[in-house]
Design a protein around this motif. Structure first.
Motif, PDB file in Angstrom:
ATOM      1  N   GLU A  69     -47.290 128.144 -89.898  1.00 29.25           N
ATOM      2  CA  GLU A  69     -48.282 127.761 -88.887  1.00 29.25           C
ATOM      3  C   GLU A  69     -49.571 127.400 -89.601  1.00 29.25           C
ATOM      4  N   LEU A  70     -50.123 126.274 -89.237  1.00 27.11           N
ATOM      5  CA  LEU A  70     -51.365 125.784 -89.811  1.00 27.11           C
ATOM      6  C   LEU A  70     -52.384 125.675 -88.692  1.00 27.11           C
ATOM      7  N   LYS A  71     -53.536 126.298 -88.885  1.00 25.08           N
ATOM      8  CA  LYS A  71     -54.618 126.214 -87.898  1.00 25.08           C
ATOM      9  C   LYS A  71     -55.723 125.359 -88.483  1.00 25.08           C
ATOM     10  N   LEU A  72     -56.183 124.392 -87.698  1.00 22.32           N
ATOM     11  CA  LEU A  72     -57.162 123.418 -88.168  1.00 22.32           C
ATOM     12  C   LEU A  72     -58.193 123.107 -87.091  1.00 22.32           C
ATOM     13  N   PRO A  73     -59.338 122.560 -87.493  1.00 15.90           N
ATOM     14  CA  PRO A  73     -60.256 122.002 -86.499  1.00 15.90           C
ATOM     15  C   PRO A  73     -59.653 120.724 -85.926  1.00 15.90           C
ATOM     16  N   GLU A  74     -60.119 120.323 -84.770  1.00 15.96           N
ATOM     17  CA  GLU A  74     -59.574 119.149 -84.083  1.00 15.96           C
ATOM     18  C   GLU A  74     -59.543 117.886 -84.935  1.00 15.96           C
ATOM     19  N   ILE A  75     -60.496 117.749 -85.828  1.00 16.88           N
ATOM     20  CA  ILE A  75     -60.622 116.503 -86.590  1.00 16.88           C
ATOM     21  C   ILE A  75     -59.627 116.382 -87.741  1.00 16.88           C
ATOM     22  N   ALA A  76     -58.984 117.466 -88.107  1.00 14.55           N
ATOM     23  CA  ALA A  76     -58.100 117.462 -89.277  1.00 14.55           C
ATOM     24  C   ALA A  76     -56.680 117.057 -88.904  1.00 14.55           C
ATOM     25  N   LEU A  77     -56.041 116.349 -89.802  1.00 15.13           N
ATOM     26  CA  LEU A  77     -54.664 115.873 -89.593  1.00 15.13           C
ATOM     27  C   LEU A  77     -54.480 115.332 -88.177  1.00 15.13           C
ATOM     28  N   ALA A  78     -55.387 114.479 -87.773  1.00 13.98           N
ATOM     29  CA  ALA A  78     -55.420 114.003 -86.393  1.00 13.98           C
ATOM     30  C   ALA A  78     -54.380 112.932 -86.090  1.00 13.98           C
ATOM     31  N   THR A  79     -53.871 112.240 -87.107  1.00  9.70           N
ATOM     32  CA  THR A  79     -52.913 111.165 -86.836  1.00  9.70           C
ATOM     33  C   THR A  79     -51.486 111.711 -86.818  1.00  9.70           C
ATOM     34  N   PRO A  80     -50.621 111.068 -86.074  1.00 11.12           N
ATOM     35  CA  PRO A  80     -49.213 111.487 -86.083  1.00 11.12           C
ATOM     36  C   PRO A  80     -48.604 111.417 -87.480  1.00 11.12           C
ATOM     37  N   GLU A  81     -49.014 110.435 -88.284  1.00  8.17           N
ATOM     38  CA  GLU A  81     -48.477 110.290 -89.640  1.00  8.17           C
ATOM     39  C   GLU A  81     -48.880 111.474 -90.518  1.00  8.17           C
ATOM     40  N   ALA A  82     -50.124 111.930 -90.391  1.00 10.00           N
ATOM     41  CA  ALA A  82     -50.597 113.066 -91.191  1.00 10.00           C
ATOM     42  C   ALA A  82     -49.867 114.342 -90.788  1.00 10.00           C
ATOM     43  N   LYS A  83     -49.695 114.539 -89.491  1.00 11.56           N
ATOM     44  CA  LYS A  83     -48.964 115.719 -89.013  1.00 11.56           C
ATOM     45  C   LYS A  83     -47.537 115.706 -89.540  1.00 11.56           C
ATOM     46  N   SER A  84     -46.885 114.570 -89.408  1.00 12.02           N
ATOM     47  CA  SER A  84     -45.500 114.438 -89.855  1.00 12.02           C
ATOM     48  C   SER A  84     -45.387 114.661 -91.360  1.00 12.02           C
ATOM     49  N   ILE A 111     -48.644 123.060 -85.936  1.00 12.78           N
ATOM     50  CA  ILE A 111     -50.060 122.859 -86.228  1.00 12.78           C
ATOM     51  C   ILE A 111     -50.821 123.169 -84.952  1.00 12.78           C
ATOM     52  N   VAL A 112     -51.798 124.058 -85.076  1.00 12.95           N
ATOM     53  CA  VAL A 112     -52.606 124.485 -83.940  1.00 12.95           C
ATOM     54  C   VAL A 112     -54.043 124.053 -84.208  1.00 12.95           C
ATOM     55  N   TYR A 113     -54.698 123.496 -83.200  1.00 12.36           N
ATOM     56  CA  TYR A 113     -56.067 123.010 -83.363  1.00 12.36           C
ATOM     57  C   TYR A 113     -57.069 123.885 -82.618  1.00 12.36           C
ATOM     58  N   ALA A 114     -58.180 124.167 -83.285  1.00 11.42           N
ATOM     59  CA  ALA A 114     -59.295 124.868 -82.658  1.00 11.42           C
ATOM     60  C   ALA A 114     -60.134 123.833 -81.907  1.00 11.42           C
ATOM     61  N   PRO A 115     -60.638 124.175 -80.730  1.00 12.34           N
ATOM     62  CA  PRO A 115     -61.467 123.219 -79.990  1.00 12.34           C
ATOM     63  C   PRO A 115     -62.808 122.966 -80.689  1.00 12.34           C
ATOM     64  N   GLU A 116     -63.440 121.884 -80.325  1.00 10.51           N
ATOM     65  CA  GLU A 116     -64.754 121.497 -80.864  1.00 10.51           C
ATOM     66  C   GLU A 116     -65.716 122.680 -80.840  1.00 10.51           C
ATOM     67  N   GLY A 117     -66.317 122.961 -81.986  1.00 10.76           N
ATOM     68  CA  GLY A 117     -67.303 124.025 -82.095  1.00 10.76           C
ATOM     69  C   GLY A 117     -66.729 125.420 -82.265  1.00 10.76           C
ATOM     70  N   ALA A 118     -65.423 125.539 -82.304  1.00 13.43           N
ATOM     71  CA  ALA A 118     -64.798 126.865 -82.375  1.00 13.43           C
ATOM     72  C   ALA A 118     -64.261 127.174 -83.766  1.00 13.43           C
ATOM     73  N   TRP A 119     -64.772 126.489 -84.772  1.00 14.09           N
ATOM     74  CA  TRP A 119     -64.344 126.737 -86.136  1.00 14.09           C
ATOM     75  C   TRP A 119     -65.422 127.558 -86.815  1.00 14.09           C
ATOM     76  N   GLY A 120     -65.075 128.713 -87.354  1.00 12.76           N
ATOM     77  CA  GLY A 120     -66.068 129.576 -87.976  1.00 12.76           C
ATOM     78  C   GLY A 120     -65.757 129.867 -89.426  1.00 12.76           C
ATOM     79  N   ILE A 121     -66.779 129.781 -90.267  1.00 11.67           N
ATOM     80  CA  ILE A 121     -66.670 130.127 -91.674  1.00 11.67           C
ATOM     81  C   ILE A 121     -67.917 130.933 -92.034  1.00 11.67           C
ATOM     82  N   ALA A 122     -67.703 132.115 -92.584  1.00 13.78           N
ATOM     83  CA  ALA A 122     -68.799 132.975 -93.043  1.00 13.78           C
ATOM     84  C   ALA A 122     -69.815 133.249 -91.938  1.00 13.78           C
TER      85      ALA A 122
END
Length: 142
Positions: A69-84, A111-122
């Motif tokens: 399982e990969l968790k990412l922000p919405e903008i990452a691996l956004a294309t079907p080709e990247a996901k595949s 692949i699971v996406y976090a909604p806009e603004g819901a990505w936290g680091i430090a």
């Protein structure tokens, strides 16, 4: 960008687990075109869950299986080709790590996406724009 690799006990040696996780991290960077990006490399994190054999099931039956399982922000691996591409690479990596002890059809990825603004680091919340700035190195410190 958390990765969770779940496998039953005995499927992967500790060394194979580490190699698989490293390969999955490299696959994310490669597929996203960010190999060598310091911000992204530092923020690929995750865990390896090794469960008792009887706790890993497919079709309601105990089976040697692996789950990525990969968790990412919405903008990452956004294309079907990247996901595949990531899913194919992840499957190849885990299959190789298992050294013939795992059927390819028993490797599942999602692949699971976090909604806009819901990505936290430090302790900081990132929206898509600030995350892009951080990846580009334009002023968002860790």
């Amino acid at each position: 960008m958390p990765i969770t690799l779940t496998v039953p006990e005995g499927l992967l040696s500790p060394q194979a687990q580490a190699e698989a996780f490293s390969g999955l991290a490299d696959a994310i960077l490669e597929v996203s075109g960010l190999t060598g990006n310091a911000f992204m490399t530092a923020n690929i994190v995750g865990s390896i869950n090794v469960l008792p054999k009887e706790h890993v099931l497919a079709g309601g039956k105990v089976v040697a299986a692996a789950f990525v399982e990969l968790k990412l922000p919405e903008i990452a691996l956004a294309t079907p080709e990247a996901k595949s591409a990531f899913i194919e690479k992840a499957t190849d990596i885990v299959e190789k790590a298992a050294g013939g002890r795992l059927k390819r059809e028993h490797i599942w990825s999602n692949i699971v996406y976090a909604p806009e603004g819901a990505w936290g680091i430090a302790g900081r919340s990132y929206d898509n724009a600030s995350l892009i700035e951080a990846i580009a190195g334009t002023g968002v410190p860790l």
